[in-house]
Motif scaffolding. Structure first.
Motif, mmCIF file in Angstrom:
data_model
loop_
_atom_site.group_PDB
_atom_site.id
_atom_site.type_symbol
_atom_site.label_atom_id
_atom_site.label_comp_id
_atom_site.label_asym_id
_atom_site.label_seq_id
_atom_site.Cartn_x
_atom_site.Cartn_y
_atom_site.Cartn_z
ATOM 1 N N ASP A 163 0.700 -1.088 -0.101
ATOM 2 C CA ASP A 163 0.106 -0.098 -0.115
ATOM 3 C C ASP A 163 0.867 1.231 0.092
ATOM 4 O O ASP A 163 1.892 1.347 0.681
ATOM 5 N N GLY A 164 0.342 2.405 -0.591
ATOM 6 C CA GLY A 164 0.917 3.590 -0.606
ATOM 7 C C GLY A 164 0.958 4.202 0.814
ATOM 8 O O GLY A 164 0.122 3.631 1.672
ATOM 9 N N SER A 169 -9.270 6.639 -1.137
ATOM 10 C CA SER A 169 -10.035 6.117 -2.258
ATOM 11 C C SER A 169 -9.946 6.948 -3.475
ATOM 12 O O SER A 169 -10.006 6.402 -4.576
ATOM 13 N N THR A 170 -9.421 8.209 -3.411
ATOM 14 C CA THR A 170 -9.279 9.085 -4.521
ATOM 15 C C THR A 170 -7.862 9.434 -4.866
ATOM 16 O O THR A 170 -7.609 9.916 -5.880
ATOM 17 N N ASP A 171 -6.948 9.066 -3.815
ATOM 18 C CA ASP A 171 -5.788 9.590 -3.973
ATOM 19 C C ASP A 171 -4.557 8.266 -3.611
ATOM 20 O O ASP A 171 -4.812 7.715 -2.786
ATOM 21 N N LYS A 172 -3.666 8.358 -4.769
ATOM 22 C CA LYS A 172 -2.818 7.055 -4.671
ATOM 23 C C LYS A 172 -1.725 7.262 -3.330
ATOM 24 O O LYS A 172 -0.990 6.348 -3.000
ATOM 25 N N GLY A 173 -1.664 8.363 -2.882
ATOM 26 C CA GLY A 173 -0.754 8.599 -1.844
ATOM 27 C C GLY A 173 0.644 8.667 -2.169
ATOM 28 O O GLY A 173 0.963 8.939 -3.342
ATOM 29 N N GLU A 174 1.359 8.320 -1.390
ATOM 30 C CA GLU A 174 3.117 8.465 -1.643
ATOM 31 C C GLU A 174 3.475 7.168 -1.799
ATOM 32 O O GLU A 174 2.918 5.942 -1.205
ATOM 33 N N PRO A 175 4.598 6.847 -2.377
ATOM 34 C CA PRO A 175 5.074 5.375 -2.380
ATOM 35 C C PRO A 175 5.420 4.925 -0.985
ATOM 36 O O PRO A 175 5.672 5.714 -0.070
ATOM 37 N N PRO A 176 5.504 3.569 -0.733
ATOM 38 C CA PRO A 176 5.476 3.089 0.488
ATOM 39 C C PRO A 176 7.010 3.466 1.235
ATOM 40 O O PRO A 176 6.804 3.569 2.514
ATOM 41 N N ASN A 177 7.861 3.749 0.700
ATOM 42 C CA ASN A 177 9.225 4.306 1.293
ATOM 43 C C ASN A 177 10.091 5.030 0.187
ATOM 44 O O ASN A 177 9.601 5.117 -0.950
ATOM 45 N N ASN A 178 11.473 5.279 0.505
ATOM 46 C CA ASN A 178 12.166 6.227 -0.357
ATOM 47 C C ASN A 178 12.991 5.302 -1.327
ATOM 48 O O ASN A 178 13.757 5.902 -2.071
ATOM 49 N N TRP A 179 12.820 3.914 -1.467
ATOM 50 C CA TRP A 179 13.716 3.255 -2.243
ATOM 51 C C TRP A 179 13.612 3.587 -3.635
ATOM 52 O O TRP A 179 12.511 4.031 -4.131
ATOM 53 N N GLN A 180 14.664 3.488 -4.288
ATOM 54 C CA GLN A 180 14.972 3.882 -5.465
ATOM 55 C C GLN A 180 15.316 2.588 -6.603
ATOM 56 O O GLN A 180 15.820 1.945 -5.963
ATOM 57 N N ASP A 191 -0.118 0.806 -9.451
ATOM 58 C CA ASP A 191 -0.782 -0.005 -10.261
ATOM 59 C C ASP A 191 -2.445 0.467 -10.055
ATOM 60 O O ASP A 191 -2.893 0.019 -8.858
ATOM 61 N N ALA A 192 -2.916 1.154 -10.938
ATOM 62 C CA ALA A 192 -4.331 1.573 -10.740
ATOM 63 C C ALA A 192 -5.397 0.556 -10.444
ATOM 64 O O ALA A 192 -6.243 0.859 -9.573
ATOM 65 N N LYS A 193 -5.332 -0.477 -11.088
ATOM 66 C CA LYS A 193 -6.317 -1.509 -11.097
ATOM 67 C C LYS A 193 -6.669 -2.196 -9.726
ATOM 68 O O LYS A 193 -7.670 -2.067 -9.202
ATOM 69 N N THR A 194 -5.511 -2.478 -9.207
ATOM 70 C CA THR A 194 -5.357 -3.062 -7.693
ATOM 71 C C THR A 194 -4.952 -2.119 -6.638
ATOM 72 O O THR A 194 -5.122 -2.514 -5.765
#
Ligand code: GLC
Length: 591
Positions: A163-164, A169-180, A191-194
């Motif tokens: 999860d982000g 429900s309307t915003d994907k938020g931020e990536p789970p952490n800072n990994w590059q 991944d928008a679908k799931t």
């Protein structure tokens, strides 16, 4: 009399028979020993299949092309070829994004072409090693297609989904952490679908597999068996140190300069130390499991022992030593030592230290030295000084092939191919170069077509080559090099011949000599009961004279028989006075 004669004849026949059986036994035994240990003093040659030889005029190298060129490799004296990935792939990372692990990409040919290559290579005593990418698949692999189709799909847990942060429900938020990603920017892709992020250590189209899922282990064991059953001699495990991620998903540390300011990397991102996603200890048990599979293939017939090579960029020798595993739980026979080959400057002290490390700190294991591959600018760009590049390339070849252990080099090194970077961003093929331009122009520069001759497409293709043939092919090409007895190519051949035929070169320990010398790297190859061999390599553009007697060597001043030297010149009369021209190399056996 007659009777006595027949007894004598029978006895003779019996003795000859026994001798023949004994000889057969001996040769069978030494043959099976060779098969078991073929990799221990071996020469392995990396082929980037796209760029080696095109046989059908589509501008991309292929398997039949490699088969056509096997005699070049036989003459060179290589024991095995490692093929960069040839599996079906969308080619987003030129084969390192695999969509089917048990087939051949039509671009390269068919399974029948592959079998023919293996058979033709075998006729020349050359083994075939496959690349094995276990860290990630292509996003077009059916496993990932399933995985991304729904959260409750049975393959969901084959990849790393998360999860982000602050997702609604309307915003994907931020990536789970800072990994590059190693290919730039966040390692997480939404991944928008799931409505979750997936992790990719490399390109967006290379989702990481979840190695905490045991089904992934079983799938790869099957894949390994599939290729071993087809006669391959082993695998080079790609990006193997990045199989696991921190189970607590902690952020990677930000790298700061001495003023406490974060660095920016070539992609313009804040530079991180990737300890949360690299070299986690869980990889060891995975490799042990895979070795159990490979070791079930008995080494009593060609190709002999099946060998695991690791792409092991590691911070120090202690970490490299761990990759071999233990005699009870072996991992890699040949994890690459990237400490020596990627020093990237001719610094004598560093070479001495790193060569000594790999000689003395990996127990009874065999070092695998490597200086070049498809991910780094070629030797000219990392070690050359433009004026003496040929001599420097000879010096590097000498370190590679006259040190104890197994040697791995990259197609084109033997003729001194140069790095040839694209000039315009629109010509760049490598995703690394497209994201990193202009600070990082990517890896196209070291992947240009093999330069077989001086014709317009260098003998590589009759079509339009996928990357342009560098203009250097006018002078730098295999045909010209094989005609010239003093060429770099012939230097490689002689070094390989010496490595294979001289028992001291094959098995002698490496002992560093003249350890305070800041300009010349010298070492001795030493084995009980044989005269030692000394090697000196001048790392400077000025002539040097070295004294290899006395000191730690225990060698006395006295005569030495030249085995190889470059450039030509008079032979030294004694070990205490060896003259080396600019970047000169001397190899001699103590008398
Ligand atoms: C390895 C390969 C490199 C590839 C990466 C991702 O480092 O050598 O070419 O891009 O893994 O598979």
């Amino acid at each position: 009399m007659h009777w006595t004669k027949s007894i004598a004849a029978c006895a003779l026949a019996l003795i000859l028979g026994l001798m023949a059986t004994a000889a057969r036994g001996q040769s069978a035994q030494s043959n099976s020993e060779n098969l078991k240990d073929w990799w221990k003093n071996a020469v392995i040659y990396e082929i980037y299949p796209r760029s080696f030889q095109d046989s059908n005029g589509d501008g991309v190298g292929d398997l039949n092309g490699i088969t056509q060129r096997l005699d070049h490799l036989k003459e060179l004296g290589v024991d095995a070829i490692w093929l960069s990935p040839i599996y079906p792939s969308p080619q987003a990372d030129f084969g390192y994004d695999i969509s089917d692990y048990e087939a051949i990409d039509p671009l390269y040919g068919t399974l029948a072409d592959f079998d023919r290559l293996v058979a033709e290579a075998k006729k020349r005593n050359i083994r075939v090693i496959m690349d094995m990418v276990m860290n990630h698949t292509s996003d077009e692999h059916k496993w990932f297609q399933e995985s991304r189709s729904s959260r409750d799909n049975p393959y969901r847990d084959w990849y790393v989904w998360k999860d982000g942060k602050g997702e609604t429900s309307t915003d994907k938020g931020e990536p789970p952490n800072n990994w590059q990603s190693d290919f730039g920017h966040s390692a997480w892709e939404w991944d928008a679908k799931t409505r979750q992020y997936y992790y990719h250590k490399f390109y967006i189209k290379q989702p990481d597999l979840n190695w905490n899922n045991h089904k992934v282990h079983e799938a790869f064991k099957d894949i390994i068996r599939f290729w071993l059953d087809r006669g391959v001699a082993g695998f080079r495990f790609d990006a193997i140190t990045t199989l696991f991620e921190d189970p607590q998903w902690r952020d990677d540390e930000v790298l700061k300069d001495k003023n406490g300011q974060p660095f920016k990397n070539a992609y313009g991102d804040i530079a991180l130390n990737d300890t949360m996603t690299n070299n986690l200890p869980e990889v060891h048990s995975v490799m042990q499991e895979m070795r159990v599979v490979a070791d079930q293939y008995k080494p009593n017939e060609f190709p002999g022992a099946r060998v695991f090579i690791g792409e092991t960029y590691l911070p120090n020798i202690a970490e490299l030593a761990k990759q071999y595993g233990t005699p009870e739980h072996p991992e890699f026979q040949l994890p690459m030592d990237t400490q020596v080959g990627f020093i990237n400057k001719l610094d004598v002290a560093q070479f001495r230290e790193k060569l000594n490390d790999v000689e003395t700190r990996i127990g009874d294991n065999v070092p695998l030295l490597v200086f070049d591959n498809h991910d780094n600018p070629r030797l000219d760009a990392r070690y050359g000084d433009t004026l003496h590049n040929q001599e420097i390339e000879r010096a590097i070849a000498t370190i590679l092939l006259a040190s104890r252990g197994t040697s791995l080099f990259y197609y084109g090194d033997e003729i001194g191919m140069k790095t040839t970077q694209p000039e315009r961003v629109e010509d760049v093929k490598d995703p690394v170069g497209r994201t990193g331009w202009p600070r990082d122009k990517g890896r196209d520069g070291e992947r240009t077509p093999m330069q077989w001759d001086d014709s317009i497409n260098a003998g590589f293709t009759t079509g339009t080559p996928w990357l342009p043939v560098p203009p250097t092919n006018a002078t730098v090409n295999a045909r010209a090099a094989s005609d010239d007895p003093y060429s770099l190519l012939n230097w490689y051949k002689e070094l390989i011949q010496l490595k294979k035929t001289n028992p001291v070169m094959a098995h002698g320990a490496n002992v560093m000599l003249d350890p305070g010398n800041p300009k010349v790297l010298s070492w001795m190859r030493q084995t009980a009961g044989a005269a030692p061999i000394v090697v000196s390599v001048n790392f400077s553009a000025e002539p040097q004279t070295v004294n290899l007697s006395g000191g730690n060597s225990g060698l006395k001043a006295g005569s030495v028989k030249t085995l190889m030297k470059s450039p030509a010149g008079s032979d030294p009369s004694s070990l205490d006075h060896i003259e080396l021209p600019a970047f000169g190399v001397y190899i001699g056996q103590v008398q």
